[in-house]
Design a protein around this motif. Structure first.
Motif, PDB file in Angstrom:
ATOM      1  N   VAL A  64       0.879  -1.183   0.000  1.00 39.88           N
ATOM      2  CA  VAL A  64       0.000   0.000   0.000  1.00 39.88           C
ATOM      3  C   VAL A  64       0.909   1.224   0.000  1.00 39.88           C
ATOM      4  O   VAL A  64       1.816   1.318   0.824  1.00 39.88           O
ATOM      5  N   THR A  65       0.668   2.139  -0.922  1.00 45.13           N
ATOM      6  CA  THR A  65       1.536   3.323  -1.010  1.00 45.13           C
ATOM      7  C   THR A  65       1.053   4.429  -0.073  1.00 45.13           C
ATOM      8  O   THR A  65      -0.137   4.699   0.005  1.00 45.13           O
ATOM      9  N   HIS A  66       2.015   5.053   0.610  1.00 44.01           N
ATOM     10  CA  HIS A  66       1.713   6.200   1.465  1.00 44.01           C
ATOM     11  C   HIS A  66       2.408   7.453   0.946  1.00 44.01           C
ATOM     12  O   HIS A  66       3.624   7.455   0.764  1.00 44.01           O
ATOM     13  N   GLY A  67       1.613   8.523   0.740  1.00 47.51           N
ATOM     14  CA  GLY A  67       2.187   9.858   0.540  1.00 47.51           C
ATOM     15  C   GLY A  67       2.139  10.520   1.903  1.00 47.51           C
ATOM     16  O   GLY A  67       2.736  10.051   2.871  1.00 47.51           O
ATOM     17  N   GLY A  68       1.346  11.609   2.017  1.00 46.39           N
ATOM     18  CA  GLY A  68       1.199  12.274   3.313  1.00 46.39           C
ATOM     19  C   GLY A  68       0.073  11.696   4.155  1.00 46.39           C
ATOM     20  O   GLY A  68      -0.156  12.147   5.260  1.00 46.39           O
ATOM     21  N   CYS A  69      -0.650  10.716   3.632  1.00 47.99           N
ATOM     22  CA  CYS A  69      -1.789  10.067   4.331  1.00 47.99           C
ATOM     23  C   CYS A  69      -2.841  11.087   4.764  1.00 47.99           C
ATOM     24  O   CYS A  69      -3.401  10.991   5.855  1.00 47.99           O
ATOM     25  N   THR A  70      -3.111  12.077   3.925  1.00 48.56           N
ATOM     26  CA  THR A  70      -4.127  13.074   4.285  1.00 48.56           C
ATOM     27  C   THR A  70      -5.473  12.795   3.618  1.00 48.56           C
ATOM     28  O   THR A  70      -6.427  13.536   3.854  1.00 48.56           O
ATOM     29  N   ASN A  71      -5.552  11.763   2.793  1.00 51.13           N
ATOM     30  CA  ASN A  71      -6.830  11.480   2.134  1.00 51.13           C
ATOM     31  C   ASN A  71      -7.865  11.120   3.195  1.00 51.13           C
ATOM     32  O   ASN A  71      -7.524  10.649   4.281  1.00 51.13           O
ATOM     33  N   MET A  72      -9.118  11.339   2.874  1.00 54.19           N
ATOM     34  CA  MET A  72     -10.159  11.139   3.890  1.00 54.19           C
ATOM     35  C   MET A  72     -11.015   9.930   3.573  1.00 54.19           C
ATOM     36  O   MET A  72     -12.124   9.795   4.081  1.00 54.19           O
ATOM     37  N   GLN A 106      10.621  15.011  -6.749  1.00 50.21           N
ATOM     38  CA  GLN A 106      10.322  13.637  -6.345  1.00 50.21           C
ATOM     39  C   GLN A 106       8.902  13.627  -5.759  1.00 50.21           C
ATOM     40  O   GLN A 106       8.443  14.631  -5.193  1.00 50.21           O
ATOM     41  N   ALA A 107       8.246  12.481  -5.867  1.00 50.71           N
ATOM     42  CA  ALA A 107       6.808  12.442  -5.561  1.00 50.71           C
ATOM     43  C   ALA A 107       6.475  12.673  -4.097  1.00 50.71           C
ATOM     44  O   ALA A 107       5.361  13.059  -3.768  1.00 50.71           O
ATOM     45  N   GLY A 108       7.433  12.478  -3.200  1.00 51.84           N
ATOM     46  CA  GLY A 108       7.156  12.674  -1.782  1.00 51.84           C
ATOM     47  C   GLY A 108       7.271  14.125  -1.341  1.00 51.84           C
ATOM     48  O   GLY A 108       7.084  14.427  -0.153  1.00 51.84           O
ATOM     49  N   ILE A 137       3.016  15.740  -3.438  1.00 50.81           N
ATOM     50  CA  ILE A 137       2.682  15.899  -4.858  1.00 50.81           C
ATOM     51  C   ILE A 137       2.249  14.547  -5.440  1.00 50.81           C
ATOM     52  O   ILE A 137       1.285  14.472  -6.204  1.00 50.81           O
ATOM     53  N   GLY A 138       2.939  13.474  -5.049  1.00 51.69           N
ATOM     54  CA  GLY A 138       2.560  12.147  -5.561  1.00 51.69           C
ATOM     55  C   GLY A 138       1.129  11.792  -5.180  1.00 51.69           C
ATOM     56  O   GLY A 138       0.360  11.284  -5.995  1.00 51.69           O
ATOM     57  N   GLY A 139       0.748  12.100  -3.917  1.00 50.97           N
ATOM     58  CA  GLY A 139      -0.615  11.822  -3.456  1.00 50.97           C
ATOM     59  C   GLY A 139      -1.623  12.709  -4.166  1.00 50.97           C
ATOM     60  O   GLY A 139      -2.708  12.271  -4.543  1.00 50.97           O
ATOM     61  N   ALA A 142      -1.933  11.203  -7.572  1.00 47.61           N
ATOM     62  CA  ALA A 142      -2.593   9.884  -7.517  1.00 47.61           C
ATOM     63  C   ALA A 142      -4.089  10.017  -7.266  1.00 47.61           C
ATOM     64  O   ALA A 142      -4.874   9.160  -7.664  1.00 47.61           O
ATOM     65  N   THR A 143      -4.491  11.124  -6.573  1.00 46.60           N
ATOM     66  CA  THR A 143      -5.926  11.321  -6.320  1.00 46.60           C
ATOM     67  C   THR A 143      -6.536  12.346  -7.275  1.00 46.60           C
ATOM     68  O   THR A 143      -7.712  12.677  -7.144  1.00 46.60           O
ATOM     69  N   ASN A 144      -5.740  12.859  -8.190  1.00 44.69           N
ATOM     70  CA  ASN A 144      -6.181  13.950  -9.084  1.00 44.69           C
ATOM     71  C   ASN A 144      -6.940  15.009  -8.288  1.00 44.69           C
ATOM     72  O   ASN A 144      -8.106  15.325  -8.566  1.00 44.69           O
ATOM     73  N   ILE A 324     -12.071  28.965   7.363  1.00 45.72           N
ATOM     74  CA  ILE A 324     -13.429  28.388   7.487  1.00 45.72           C
ATOM     75  C   ILE A 324     -13.615  27.341   6.389  1.00 45.72           C
ATOM     76  O   ILE A 324     -14.065  26.220   6.641  1.00 45.72           O
ATOM     77  N   ARG A 325     -13.237  27.700   5.171  1.00 45.38           N
ATOM     78  CA  ARG A 325     -13.369  26.750   4.043  1.00 45.38           C
ATOM     79  C   ARG A 325     -12.567  25.460   4.308  1.00 45.38           C
ATOM     80  O   ARG A 325     -13.001  24.354   3.959  1.00 45.38           O
ATOM     81  N   ASP A 326     -11.384  25.631   4.907  1.00 49.26           N
ATOM     82  CA  ASP A 326     -10.480  24.484   5.063  1.00 49.26           C
ATOM     83  C   ASP A 326     -10.698  23.713   6.361  1.00 49.26           C
ATOM     84  O   ASP A 326     -10.016  22.717   6.607  1.00 49.26           O
ATOM     85  N   PHE A 340     -17.299  11.863   1.246  1.00 48.75           N
ATOM     86  CA  PHE A 340     -17.298  11.548  -0.185  1.00 48.75           C
ATOM     87  C   PHE A 340     -16.988  12.815  -0.967  1.00 48.75           C
ATOM     88  O   PHE A 340     -17.228  13.909  -0.494  1.00 48.75           O
ATOM     89  N   ASP A 341     -16.469  12.635  -2.151  1.00 47.59           N
ATOM     90  CA  ASP A 341     -16.191  13.763  -3.032  1.00 47.59           C
ATOM     91  C   ASP A 341     -17.093  13.577  -4.244  1.00 47.59           C
ATOM     92  O   ASP A 341     -16.773  12.831  -5.152  1.00 47.59           O
ATOM     93  N   VAL A 342     -18.266  14.200  -4.199  1.00 50.44           N
ATOM     94  CA  VAL A 342     -19.277  13.945  -5.231  1.00 50.44           C
ATOM     95  C   VAL A 342     -19.277  15.096  -6.235  1.00 50.44           C
ATOM     96  O   VAL A 342     -19.322  16.255  -5.844  1.00 50.44           O
TER      97      VAL A 342
END
Ligand SMILES: Cc1cc2nc3c(=O)[nH]c(=O)nc-3n(C[C@H](O)[C@H](O)[C@H](O)COP(=O)(O)OP(=O)(O)OC[C@H]3O[C@@H](n4cnc5c(N)ncnc54)[C@H](O)[C@@H]3O)c2cc1C
Length: 359
Positions: A64-72, A106-108, A137-139, A142-144, A324-326, A340-342
């Motif tokens: 399993v690849t790890h970038g910054g592991c910030t995906n939700m 580099q992607a990290g 940047i890699g993450g 990878a998640t566009n 507030i947005r973030d 979800f990202d709909v």
């Protein structure tokens, strides 16, 4: 797996393989999921990663690849029989080419480092999102990722000119194109953008940079009807002549939660409107851009597209509005929660949301 881990340790040295205190690492943007992998593999360059993947492939080892592991969306969660491949030692900004406006990394490399390096060279990397300090940047690729300025510059895909990838069997694919216009055959890098690590591991990228923006004008506005928001978007795009760089809509329930989060000051607008919109324009002349922005807001008010508005008068006020947005982490107080990202056409959003809220 013991034999494989020994081979990997010999290949990478002590810094390249961690097998202690791993459960202390979290694997998503919630900071909630522990890491259950037996080891974290930390190559320092593409060649090492290629050798790692060859060994894993030969022994049928899942990774399993790890970038910054910030995906939700729990994209970095691993089980006891999966190894983590972390890009945390591959963080170099390899070069910045001001003439061709590109950066090779580099992607990290963390997103914020890329932004700061571009800025230091009077250039601008357009991708931005709340997790900038940790996300890589890699993450992002990878998640566009979309982010705060997607309306003007497009998603991560649009910021990538070239990619290097290590395939699951260790082969290295190099599409390190540096040109904006390149119509020479198929553009296979696009297969890997948004693939979330399923097809290979992104190791390096050539990023597109733009000229540095010299002005930024920000406002938070409120409106009472969804239909007014889409009219307002058209109005602002037209009135600002290409300078609109963000149009982030916040529903009342999100606004009320996000404003109350940790370290948040008083809300810039009262909490009794159904919709809020963070609007930002960027350009080249602070004085005339700000004047144009104000006129656009005033004419939107006279058309009754806006019920109330507050204009940021300082960098700090701009940051308060963006905070507030973030402030997505403020939502974590509500459990259990799935994010979800709909994506929907604007014309379908209102009925979808009404239906969702009913359910
Ligand atoms: C506060 C906050 C705000 C956010 N705002 C936005 C937003 O406005 N818009 C938006 O689109 N997203 C947003 N996000 C989500 C954001 O897009 C992702 O968190 C980020 O892009 C992921 O980068 P990362 O390095 O943390 O990747 P990770 O979380 O480490 O990984 C994400 C996925 O990509 C894979 N992966 C990671 N690195 C690589 C690689 N080098 N090669 C192949 N696969 C890889 C992983 O296996 C995983 O499946 C936000 C997140 C947070 C926490």
């Amino acid at each position: 797996m013991t034999e494989l881990l020994e081979k990997l340790r010999q290949l990478l040295g002590p810094k390249g393989l961690l097998d202690e205190d791993i459960e202390q690492r979290t694997t998503d943007g919630w900071g909630a999921q522990e890491c259950h992998s037996p080891a974290i593999i930390r190559p320092e360059n593409t060649h090492q990663l290629s050798e790692v993947m060859k060994l894993c492939h030969e022994s049928g080892q899942k990774v399993v690849t790890h970038g910054g592991c910030t995906n939700m969306t729990r994209g970095c969660v691993s089980s006891k029989d999966e190894l983590v491949i972390s890009l945390e030692r591959m963080t170099a900004i390899e070069s910045i080419d001001s003439t061709n406006r590109t950066m090779t990394v580099q992607a990290g490399a963390p997103l914020q480092t890329v932004q700061e390096q571009a800025q230091a060279n009077d250039l601008f990397f357009t991708l931005d999102l709340g997790a900038r300090g940790t996300a890589t940047i890699g993450g992002n690729i990878a998640t566009n990722a979309g982010g705060n300025q997607v309306i003007r510059y497009g998603m991560a895909r649009e910021q990538v000119l070239g990619l290097e990838i290590v395939l699951p069997d260790g082969r290295i694919l190099s599409f390190m194109n540096h040109m904006l216009k390149n119509n020479a055959g198929y553009d296979l890098k696009h297969l890997f953008i948004g693939s979330e690590g399923n097809l290979g591991i992104i190791t390096r990228a050539v990023l597109r940079l733009r000229p540095k923006m010299l002005s930024k004008t920000t406002a938070l506005v409120a409106t009472d009807k969804f239909s007014k928001m889409s009219h307002l978007l058209n109005h602002m795009e037209q009135a600002l002549g290409g300078k609109l760089s963000a149009f982030e809509t916040l529903w009342q329930n999100y606004y009320c939660i996000a404003c109350k989060g940790e370290n948040m000051g008083p809300p810039p607008l009262s909490e009794n409107y159904p919709f809020y919109i963070l609007i930002e324009a960027s350009g080249a002349n602070a004085e005339s851009d700000s004047e144009q922005f104000l006129q656009a807001l005033e004419s939107a008010m006279s058309k009754e597209l806006i019920a109330n508005a507050v204009l940021a008068k300082s960098l700090q006020q701009q940051q308060t509005m963006w905070a507030i947005r973030d402030n997505i982490p403020a939502l974590f107080a509500y459990q259990p929660m799935m994010l979800f990202d709909v994506s929907l056409p604007i014309s379908e959003m209102e009925s979808y949301l009404t239906e969702m809220q009913k359910i």
